[in-house]
Design an enzyme around this catalytic site. Structure first.
Site, PDB file in Angstrom:
ATOM      1  CB  CYS A  64      57.965  59.838 -41.534  1.00  0.00           C
ATOM      2  SG  CYS A  64      58.206  61.550 -41.131  1.00  0.00           S
ATOM      3  CG  ASP A  66      53.182  70.625 -37.529  1.00  0.00           C
ATOM      4  OD1 ASP A  66      52.671  70.176 -36.488  1.00  0.00           O
ATOM      5  OD2 ASP A  66      54.192  70.130 -38.052  1.00  0.00           O
ATOM      6  CE  LYS A 104      48.282  65.226 -36.933  1.00  0.00           C
ATOM      7  NZ  LYS A 104      49.587  64.667 -36.571  1.00  0.00           N
ATOM      8  CG  ASN A 105      50.051  67.078 -33.719  1.00  0.00           C
ATOM      9  OD1 ASN A 105      49.731  65.985 -34.189  1.00  0.00           O
ATOM     10  ND2 ASN A 105      50.768  67.956 -34.380  1.00  0.00           N
ATOM     11  NE  ARG A 116      58.878  63.191 -37.285  1.00  0.00           N
ATOM     12  CZ  ARG A 116      57.548  63.297 -37.334  1.00  0.00           C
ATOM     13  NH1 ARG A 116      56.918  62.929 -38.422  1.00  0.00           N
ATOM     14  NH2 ARG A 116      56.875  63.705 -36.284  1.00  0.00           N
ATOM     15  NE  ARG A 156      48.998  59.766 -40.506  1.00  0.00           N
ATOM     16  CZ  ARG A 156      50.285  59.552 -40.227  1.00  0.00           C
ATOM     17  NH1 ARG A 156      51.162  59.451 -41.181  1.00  0.00           N
ATOM     18  NH2 ARG A 156      50.671  59.465 -38.965  1.00  0.00           N
TER      19      ARG A 156
HETATM   20  C1  EPZ Z   1      55.524  66.642 -33.138  1.00  0.00           C
HETATM   21  O1  EPZ Z   1      56.355  65.682 -33.746  1.00  0.00           O
HETATM   22  C2  EPZ Z   1      54.287  66.735 -34.018  1.00  0.00           C
HETATM   23  N1  EPZ Z   1      53.601  65.447 -34.057  1.00  0.00           N
HETATM   24  C3  EPZ Z   1      54.689  67.149 -35.430  1.00  0.00           C
HETATM   25  O2  EPZ Z   1      53.482  67.323 -36.182  1.00  0.00           O
HETATM   26  C4  EPZ Z   1      55.411  68.496 -35.350  1.00  0.00           C
HETATM   27  O3  EPZ Z   1      55.864  68.835 -36.642  1.00  0.00           O
HETATM   28  C5  EPZ Z   1      56.605  68.394 -34.398  1.00  0.00           C
HETATM   29  O4  EPZ Z   1      56.162  67.926 -33.098  1.00  0.00           O
HETATM   30  C6  EPZ Z   1      57.307  69.742 -34.200  1.00  0.00           C
HETATM   31  O5  EPZ Z   1      56.396  70.682 -33.725  1.00  0.00           O
HETATM   32  C7  EPZ Z   1      52.780  65.106 -33.034  1.00  0.00           C
HETATM   33  O6  EPZ Z   1      52.617  65.845 -32.079  1.00  0.00           O
HETATM   34  C8  EPZ Z   1      52.085  63.782 -33.144  1.00  0.00           C
HETATM   35  P1  EPZ Z   1      59.892  66.778 -32.290  1.00  0.00           P
HETATM   36  P2  EPZ Z   1      57.659  65.138 -32.942  1.00  0.00           P
HETATM   37  O7  EPZ Z   1      60.321  65.655 -31.427  1.00  0.00           O
HETATM   38  O8  EPZ Z   1      57.378  65.077 -31.510  1.00  0.00           O
HETATM   39  C9  EPZ Z   1      64.400  66.040 -33.549  1.00  0.00           C
HETATM   40  C10 EPZ Z   1      52.044  67.068 -38.004  1.00  0.00           C
HETATM   41  O9  EPZ Z   1      52.129  67.431 -39.187  1.00  0.00           O
HETATM   42  N2  EPZ Z   1      64.382  64.948 -32.565  1.00  0.00           N
HETATM   43  O10 EPZ Z   1      59.519  68.074 -31.667  1.00  0.00           O
HETATM   44  O11 EPZ Z   1      58.131  63.906 -33.631  1.00  0.00           O
HETATM   45  C11 EPZ Z   1      63.512  65.744 -34.745  1.00  0.00           C
HETATM   46  O12 EPZ Z   1      64.208  64.968 -35.706  1.00  0.00           O
HETATM   47  C12 EPZ Z   1      53.258  66.467 -37.312  1.00  0.00           C
HETATM   48  O13 EPZ Z   1      51.011  67.157 -37.296  1.00  0.00           O
HETATM   49  C13 EPZ Z   1      65.564  64.293 -32.260  1.00  0.00           C
HETATM   50  O14 EPZ Z   1      66.624  64.602 -32.804  1.00  0.00           O
HETATM   51  O15 EPZ Z   1      58.697  66.316 -33.230  1.00  0.00           O
HETATM   52  C14 EPZ Z   1      63.190  67.121 -35.248  1.00  0.00           C
HETATM   53  O16 EPZ Z   1      64.274  67.573 -36.045  1.00  0.00           O
HETATM   54  C15 EPZ Z   1      54.454  66.370 -38.249  1.00  0.00           C
HETATM   55  N3  EPZ Z   1      65.548  63.289 -31.346  1.00  0.00           N
HETATM   56  C16 EPZ Z   1      63.140  67.963 -33.972  1.00  0.00           C
HETATM   57  O17 EPZ Z   1      63.819  67.205 -32.966  1.00  0.00           O
HETATM   58  C17 EPZ Z   1      64.387  62.925 -30.690  1.00  0.00           C
HETATM   59  O18 EPZ Z   1      64.430  62.021 -29.833  1.00  0.00           O
HETATM   60  C18 EPZ Z   1      61.731  68.250 -33.464  1.00  0.00           C
HETATM   61  O19 EPZ Z   1      61.043  67.012 -33.384  1.00  0.00           O
HETATM   62  C19 EPZ Z   1      63.190  63.612 -31.011  1.00  0.00           C
HETATM   63  C20 EPZ Z   1      63.214  64.624 -31.950  1.00  0.00           C
END
Ligand code: EPZ
Length: 427
Positions: free
Chosen positions: A123, A313, A22-23, A128, A405
């Site tokens: 969410c 995850d 998915k990701n 996020r 999803r």
């Molecule tokens: C991706 O989300 C995945 N989703 C998530 O999978 C996964 O949990 C996550 O990466 C971490 O591995 C998809 O790929 C569609 P991040 P993403 O940006 O990109 C903070 C699932 O269950 N952050 O790596 O949104 C954020 O709040 C989903 O399949 C900022 O502060 O995650 C978090 O604490 C859930 N500012 C950390 O970084 C930003 O601009 C990591 O988030 C972006 C993120």
């Protein structure tokens, strides 16, 4: 709303086909916006989020055609073509349902020199933010304004330029947006402390197949030489390492013996190491990974981290597995601030879990008792399924749209390895 009903106690035995990730799919699909030629993606999983992203691409003027599937793939073939863009706006009603829609921001900026994308909002697992997405794009020359809940981004002169950005926090999505923006920039873009997840390697490999120039793929420093245009390509989506890890936890808690067909050990080493910590037999096979277990899981101590660390995850699924363990397990969730939504639901089944801030102690109990439970987010839903497979009696998981999803044909795959599980459609 559909419900999944499980009568626990069956040991899982047999082969589970692992779908396309998915990701990975959700970052490969927006690549179609970067060229006027067709991008064909193979092994695309049949998931609600993938369908949703296809709908978003259509809104932007990108056609998407499903072409059946190849015998060697579990997923479908989709060809997406953005001959010309008819819109550069990703509206709130789409983005609020699927946060990954934010991944059209970089490609639209790169292709059209502008983008208007709704802020995704929070969410269940956290607020996020997308500040790192925006800062990275600004480092490549984007001018960004936030107005009325939307991000309005413009590339002056219609094209982004070379620059350098060091991520203060590792972010998968922000890395993906930045890479997709940089491939058509005029100049060299450097990303430091970039995310290294296998899904980002998949993205970079697909972009290279489309004519992009990217060095450092798989490392924390990506150097992208912008090119004037990209061409079409055919690319196969990688196997879903999180789906594979989820079913591995189901195999362990039911003392089963399964082969995760299509899973790649080198993409999920931290998960496999955690399974071995729990006492499972884990070995690569010619067609995937075998996971077998007899007796109760040993206690585990797991702290989530960016790749190659233990994946956030996978936290809820391992927690479910630990509820019947032979001792006390310790989990620490370092990535998201609210990723223990599964705990109150697991407690309804008799689990003994004590959450203190970012950490949770799980004390193994003698048995779980099936109960009606509520899914709250994608991976939490899977932890309820895993617990239900081992619980005494019947478990009804409600709001299974969360599951749909990210898990393709879940009940079929589990039925095929002996689970007593069915989906009750609510009409
Ligand atoms: C991706 O989300 C995945 N989703 C998530 O999978 C996964 O949990 C996550 O990466 C971490 O591995 C998809 O790929 C569609 P991040 P993403 O940006 O990109 C903070 C699932 O269950 N952050 O790596 O949104 C954020 O709040 C989903 O399949 C900022 O502060 O995650 C978090 O604490 C859930 N500012 C950390 O970084 C930003 O601009 C990591 O988030 C972006 C993120």
């Amino acid at each position: 709303m559909d419900q999944i009903v499980i009568r626990g106690g069956q040991r899982l035995k047999g082969r589970i086909p692992i779908s396309g990730a998915k990701n990975a799919a959700l970052t490969l699909l927006p690549c179609a916006l970067l060229t006027d030629e067709p991008l064909t993606l193979r092994n695309l999983p049949r998931l609600a989020d993938v369908d949703g992203f296809g709908h978003l691409l259509n809104q932007l003027g990108c056609s998407t055609t499903i072409e059946g599937s190849r015998p060697e793939d579990f997923g479908r073939v989709m060809t997406a073509r953005a001959t010309t863009l008819t819109s550069t706006v990703a509206p709130y009603d789409i983005v609020r349902k699927m946060r990954a829609s934010i991944l059209v921001l970089g490609p639209l900026l790169a292709r059209a020199g502008e983008a208007t994308v709704s802020l995704p909002g929070g969410c269940a697992i956290g607020n996020r933010p997308i500040d790192l997405h925006l800062k990275a794009l600004e480092a490549f020359g984007a001018e960004i304004e936030l107005a009325s809940g939307y991000v309005k981004a413009v590339a002056p002169g219609g094209r982004l330029k070379g620059g350098k950005f060091t991520f203060p926090v590792v972010s998968v999505g922000a890395t993906e947006n930045a890479v997709m923006a940089a491939v058509l920039a005029k100049g060299t873009c450097i990303l430091e402390n970039a995310a290294r997840e296998p899904e980002i390697v998949d993205l970079c490999n697909c972009l290279v197949a489309m004519g992009a120039s990217i060095d450092g793929i798989g490392t924390e420093t990506l150097t992208i030489e912008g090119v004037d245009r990209l061409h079409g390509a055919t690319y196969r989506v990688m196997a879903d390492r999180i789906e594979a890890g989820s079913y591995a936890c189901a195999a362990v808690i039911t003392e089963g013996d399964v082969e995760l067909v299509g899973a790649k050990a080198n993409e999920m080493e931290a998960t496999l190491s955690a399974l071995r910590q729990a006492g499972a037999t884990v070995e690569a096979t010619k067609t995937g990974i075998r996971v077998a277990m007899s007796g109760r899981a040993q206690p585990v101590t797991l702290s989530t981290a960016p790749y190659p660390g233990f994946a956030t995850d996978m936290q809820a699924q391992f927690m479910a597995m630990a509820t019947l363990g032979s001792g006390a397990s310790l989990f620490t969730e370092t990535i998201f601030e609210n990723r223990y939504m599964h705990v109150p639901e697991l407690a309804r089944m008799g689990c003994d879990i004590d959450v203190r801030g970012r950490s949770a102690v799980v004390r193994g109990v003698d048995h779980l008792v099936g109960a009606p439970v509520m899914a709250t987010d994608l991976r939490a839903s899977m932890s309820l399924i895993i617990a239900g497979l081992a619980a005494q009696g019947q478990t009804e998981v409600n709001r299974v749209y969360h599951l749909d999803r990210g898990y393709e044909r879940l009940e079929e795959k589990l039925q095929a390895v002996g689970a007593d599980i069915e989906r009750i459609s609510a009409g």
